[in-house]
Design an enzyme around this catalytic site. Structure first.
Site: not given
Ligand code: CP
Length: 292
Positions: A99, A126, A129, A208, A248, A276
């Site tokens: 990340r 991402h 996700q 988001d 998310c 996830r």
């Protein structure tokens, strides 16, 4: 030969995406599948995380392998050559999940490492996700055929990965963002400014955070700009009756999403979070053990 990287959704085909989702469904039923005995995943974090860190670590444990957490600032990635440091991680470990702040950094890690590299989120993508989101959509809708995803708010990294996934499986996506906050990539998704256009007859509504990591100084300005893009009952009421809601996380109730919508029966946000784990197990098996 180096295994496959997973840096963006464009790194996989529609067939691979569907195989990963099918395997995720199997793994969700049978939690432990010890296919990774003796395998190690290096997890490199330059940013904070709850879901990505814990789901990958638990995934490796349930697969019989091991994960090592590395805080970027405590490693020599901060002062050394990123490619050299990644090459060394690849000598010890079977895969690297990173990340990072900039997409270019994950590209350099992938260039340096002889082992598969997974993008655990950067400024542009991402993809992990998106795997979990698409599993959640499949579980709730049974098919991707004929569905519409409506995105409201900032055109973030998550939005980009969903746009690429939607294009891959032939699903309609409409993104409603304020001027200057539109997605930075182009797919066949329609980009509009009116949130009602994204929400109208949507099967899935997604949003988001308005203030992503790195944009804290712009907080007040962003709240004003994004206020008309709040995912609230007015938007949900013009979507299909069985529309599901995704986010998310972490979420900011009262800002990008109201508590009423977040806690409604149509919200599948925690199912999405749980997914996830299952999709990452399938992805790890695909990249490291090549079981698909
Ligand atoms: N959604 C997500 O990536 O969560 P974390 O930032 O907690 O990992």
């Amino acid at each position: 030969m180096k295994g496959k990287d997973f840096l963006t959704i464009s790194d996989i085909s529609e067939r691979e995406l569907m195989d990963i989702l099918k395997l995720s469904i199997k793994l969700k039923k049978n939690k432990v599948l010890e296919k990774m005995k003796g395998k190690t995943l290096a997890m490199l974090f330059a940013k904070t995380s709850t879901r990505t860190r814990v789901s990958f670590e638990v995934a490796m444990a349930q697969l019989g392998g091991h994960a090592i957490y590395l805080n970027w600032n405590e490693t020599n990635f901060v002062k050394g050559d990123i490619k050299d440091e990644a090459k060394v991680l690849g000598l010890y470990c079977d895969a690297i999940m990173g990340r990072v702040f900039k997409h270019n950094q994950i590209l350099m890690i992938a260039e340096g490492s002889d082992k598969p590299v997974i993008n655990g989120m950067d400024d542009l993508h991402h993809p992990c996700q998106a795997l979990a989101d698409f599993l959640t959509i499949l579980e709730n809708k049974k098919t991707f055929k004929g569905l519409k995803i409506g995105w409201v708010g900032d055109g973030t990294n998550v939005c980009h990965s969903l746009m690429q996934s939607a294009e891959l499986v032939g699903l309609e996506m409409v993104v409603a963002s304020p001027k200057d906050y539109e997605p930075k990539i182009r797919t066949n998704a329609r980009i509009v400014q009116n949130p009602l256009e994204a929400a109208k007859d949507a099967d899935v509504l997604v949003t988001d955070s308005w203030v992503s990591i790195g944009f804290e100084k712009e907080k007040e300005k962003r709240i004003k700009i994004f206020r008309p893009y709040q995912l609230n009952s007015q938007l949900l009421n013009i979507a299909k009756k069985d529309c599901i809601v995704l986010h998310c996380l972490p979420a900011h109730r009262g800002y990008e999403i109201t508590s009423e919508v977040f806690d409604s029966p149509q919200s599948k946000i925690f199912q999405e979070s749980e997914n996830r784990l299952h999709t990452e197990k399938a992805l790890l098996l695909h990249l490291i053990s090549d079981v698909l």
